[in-house]
Design an enzyme around this catalytic site. Structure first.
Site, PDB file in Angstrom:
ATOM      1  N   LYS A 271       0.846  -1.191   0.000  1.00 30.97           N
ATOM      2  CA  LYS A 271       0.000   0.000   0.000  1.00 30.97           C
ATOM      3  C   LYS A 271       0.882   1.242   0.000  1.00 30.97           C
ATOM      4  O   LYS A 271       1.918   1.255   0.660  1.00 30.97           O
ATOM      5  CB  LYS A 271      -0.863   0.033   1.274  1.00 30.97           C
ATOM      6  CG  LYS A 271      -2.034  -0.924   1.262  1.00 30.97           C
ATOM      7  CD  LYS A 271      -2.898  -0.720   2.501  1.00 30.97           C
ATOM      8  CE  LYS A 271      -4.000  -1.755   2.577  1.00 30.97           C
ATOM      9  NZ  LYS A 271      -4.997  -1.638   1.500  1.00 30.97           N
ATOM     10  N   ARG A 345     -10.083 -11.691   1.961  1.00 32.37           N
ATOM     11  CA  ARG A 345     -10.874 -12.791   1.402  1.00 32.37           C
ATOM     12  C   ARG A 345     -10.157 -14.133   1.572  1.00 32.37           C
ATOM     13  O   ARG A 345     -10.789 -15.182   1.639  1.00 32.37           O
ATOM     14  CB  ARG A 345     -11.193 -12.492  -0.071  1.00 32.37           C
ATOM     15  CG  ARG A 345     -10.004 -12.334  -0.958  1.00 32.37           C
ATOM     16  CD  ARG A 345     -10.307 -11.616  -2.273  1.00 32.37           C
ATOM     17  NE  ARG A 345     -10.437 -10.165  -2.099  1.00 32.37           N
ATOM     18  CZ  ARG A 345     -10.725  -9.315  -3.073  1.00 32.37           C
ATOM     19  NH1 ARG A 345     -10.917  -9.759  -4.300  1.00 32.37           N
ATOM     20  NH2 ARG A 345     -10.824  -8.016  -2.854  1.00 32.37           N
TER      21      ARG A 345
HETATM   22  N1  BES Z   1      -8.052  -3.665   4.070  1.00 29.39           N
HETATM   23  C1  BES Z   1      -8.205  -3.311   2.718  1.00 29.39           C
HETATM   24  C2  BES Z   1      -9.531  -2.602   2.431  1.00 29.39           C
HETATM   25  C3  BES Z   1      -9.738  -1.255   3.082  1.00 29.39           C
HETATM   26  C4  BES Z   1      -9.442  -0.098   2.391  1.00 29.39           C
HETATM   27  C5  BES Z   1     -10.284  -1.165   4.327  1.00 29.39           C
HETATM   28  C6  BES Z   1      -9.657   1.137   2.978  1.00 29.39           C
HETATM   29  C7  BES Z   1     -10.510   0.065   4.916  1.00 29.39           C
HETATM   30  C8  BES Z   1     -10.206   1.211   4.246  1.00 29.39           C
HETATM   31  C9  BES Z   1      -8.162  -4.566   1.848  1.00 29.39           C
HETATM   32  O1  BES Z   1      -7.386  -5.605   2.318  1.00 29.39           O
HETATM   33  C10 BES Z   1      -7.603  -4.156   0.517  1.00 29.39           C
HETATM   34  O2  BES Z   1      -6.518  -3.653   0.479  1.00 29.39           O
HETATM   35  N2  BES Z   1      -8.367  -4.355  -0.541  1.00 29.39           N
HETATM   36  C11 BES Z   1      -7.952  -3.983  -1.840  1.00 29.39           C
HETATM   37  C12 BES Z   1      -8.467  -5.030  -2.795  1.00 29.39           C
HETATM   38  C13 BES Z   1      -7.900  -4.935  -4.170  1.00 29.39           C
HETATM   39  C14 BES Z   1      -6.425  -5.263  -4.160  1.00 29.39           C
HETATM   40  C15 BES Z   1      -8.634  -5.885  -5.083  1.00 29.39           C
HETATM   41  C16 BES Z   1      -8.550  -2.619  -2.179  1.00 29.39           C
HETATM   42  O3  BES Z   1      -9.660  -2.328  -1.754  1.00 29.39           O
HETATM   43  O4  BES Z   1      -7.879  -1.849  -2.833  1.00 29.39           O
HETATM   44 ZN    ZN Z   2      -5.335  -5.507   1.842  1.00 35.09          ZN
END
Ligand code: BES
Ligand code: ZN
Ligand code: ZN
Length: 495
Positions: A271, A345
């Site tokens: 991230k 997931r």
């Molecule tokens: N924990 C994050 C989702 C999230 C984002 C929670 C902002 C709270 C606030 C999750 O694990 C994630 O990073 N999801 C990705 C999925 C993508 C790689 C398909 C996302 O949402 O970008």
């Molecule tokens: Zn994530």
């Protein structure tokens, strides 16, 4: 803050609260009081253009002769719904906490639909929901940040009913506060093992059986998806199972499964810095499940409920999973991990499979801070729901309205499922295009739901954390989900 109920006014409280409804209709007690203070209250209301609208207020210094310091007149508005009354309570708390420490509230509010006791308890619940602070890490300003209101006494006729109703609500608020404490805690302190210990400490004394599976057991059970997320962390992943048996032996199990990523760096699909901060809240789904279990046991719910917290830390190291890895889940299905940041997931897939195999729940809800996409769609106002059963979704919508926890039911369709087909494994962990990110995540999870299980997925990425204070929620961890799930269990599983 202690909330109590009494049938006779007790003049010892320094702050007195009375109510008016829309068009400035004072309650009987407010009218009497106004006479006692020779119309000062009405005069102040007039000069401040007070109309008795929801949450509107006038504060007057009590004239001599009245044994109080302050009198607050607050509006409840036109429509007396539980939600609106909770809002009144929540706003009242903010007013009171500015200066008052002991308060009496004369709750003689009349309505055709709700009883006086129900009204008082809704206001009390709003007060309580807002009376939360996470102060433990301040060393210098802790005292100044503490809740100033120490005691709130509600005066009303039907004390018995009010007490009974509030005892129940209070247990659910306590569960919500536990969830908030967990989500607010720093990730160097709340890592999977530490988290599992807190769960045991909180829930075991309430008669909940808590089982903690560690890394070696997780691997032995074939949970390759769950392990792949935790494998690069020095803090090993844990699967925590909480069994609450408040129902009859013949009652079937219902399961709640929560994502518990104690910190989400994204892994090698790292991230960016700005998106990484706040990722301590990525265990908000599991916190809602833990808070729910506390609430259910606290109020002695007559249902059999299994909670599962899938705990792991998504880190980077030489042994971290790579984007391109293929892993095998407990269900036997293989997964091509194309993005290590789509980790929630993965842990849920194995946790859901485990609970279905072992406990055969008729209904299973998973809840998770799963996708940023749900924030794009619904912001911080609604959680997003997906389900394989419309009736189940409608039941949750009913519970959501009663519990004052907004959610929105979203669609699923085959095209999104197809996006998950992989060239080299049974599925990939992200969709093909950039669209419908929350839905493709839901479809991934659905592949781990047995056909006989009624299932609902609730994406709370926007709800677990509130960036600004709002009604019933101070800034930060919200504890969203506890009240919703508690209401769902009460309405549909305690017959
Ligand atoms: N924990 C994050 C989702 C999230 C984002 C929670 C902002 C709270 C606030 C999750 O694990 C994630 O990073 N999801 C990705 C999925 C993508 C790689 C398909 C996302 O949402 O970008
Ligand atoms: Zn994530
Ligand atoms: Zn995550």
């Amino acid at each position: 803050m202690k909330i109590s109920y009494q049938s006779k006014s007790n003049t010892s409280a320094k702050t007195l609260v009375v109510f008016a409804s829309d068009s400035n209709k004072l309650t009987d007690a407010a009218k009497d009081l106004d006479k006692k203070v020779s119309g000062t209250m009405k005069k102040a209301a007039k000069s401040e253009d007070f109309k008795g609208k929801l949450g509107e207020s006038v504060i007057i210094n009590a004239p001599t002769g009245v044994k109080r310091d302050k009198i607050i007149l607050i509006g409840v508005g036109k429509e007396l719904t539980k939600k609106n009354l909770e809002t009144v309570g929540s706003k009242l708390f903010t007013l009171l906490n500015a200066k008052s420490s002991d308060v009496e509230i004369i709750a003689d509010i009349k309505d055709k639909k709700l009883s006086e006791a129900e009204i008082a308890v809704a206001i009390a619940t709003g007060l309580k929901m807002n009376s939360y602070r996470f102060n433990k890490h301040f060393t210098k300003t802790k005292k100044a940040k503490e809740i100033k209101v120490k005691s709130v006494q509600f005066t009303l006729k039907d004390v018995k009913t009010a007490k009974k109703l509030f005892t129940r609500e209070d247990k659910v608020v306590e569960g919500t506060f536990l969830a908030r404490d967990l989500v607010n805690e720093a990730p160097n302190i709340l890592y999977p093992e530490a988290y599992a210990k807190i769960i045991k400490k909180e829930l075991a004394p309430l008669g909940i059986k808590v089982t903690v599976l560690g890394r070696s057991q997780i691997k032995k059970l074939g949970m390759g998806a769950m392990h792949s997320v935790g494998q690069a962390s020095d803090r090993e992943e844990k699967l925590v199972i909480m069994e609450y048996k408040g129902g009859k032996k013949t009652q079937k199990n219902i399961a709640f499964v929560g994502k518990g990523i104690t910190f989400d760096t994204g892994g090698y699909s790292l991230k960016p810095g700005s998106a990484m901060t706040s990722m301590k809240m990525d265990m908000g789904g599991s916190a809602a499940v833990v808070g729910l279990m506390k609430a259910l046991a606290g109020r002695k719910a007559k249902a059999n409920v299994i909670g599962v917290a899938a705990l792991a830390e998504n880190m980077i190291a030489g042994n971290a999973s790579r984007p391109d890895d293929v892993v095998k889940s407990m269900s036997g299905q293989t997964i091509e991990i194309l993005n290590t940041d789509a980790e929630g997931r993965l842990v849920l897939a194995d946790a859901m499979w485990y609970v279905q195999e072992k406990y055969k729940p008729t209904h299973m809800i998973d809840t998770a801070t799963l996708t940023g996409a749900i924030l794009v769609a619904l912001g911080h106002e609604y959680a997003g729901a997906f389900s394989n059963d419309d009736d189940m979704a409608q039941d949750l919508i009913k519970a959501s309205k009663e519990a004052n926890q907004p959610m929105w039911y979203l669609p699923m369709c085959d095209a999104w499922d197809k996006e998950l087909n992989s060239d080299i494994a049974d599925m990939r962990n992200i969709g093909q295009g950039r669209g419908a990110g929350s839905a493709t995540a839901a479809h991934f999870l659905k592949r781990f739901v047995k056909p006989e299980t009624k299932w609902l997925h609730l994406d709370i990425a926007g709800m677990a954390w509130q960036p600004k204070p709002k009604d019933c929620y101070p800034k930060g961890a919200s504890g969203y989900g506890v009240r919703l799930f508690d209401k769902y269990v009460e309405k549909f599983f305690e017959k």
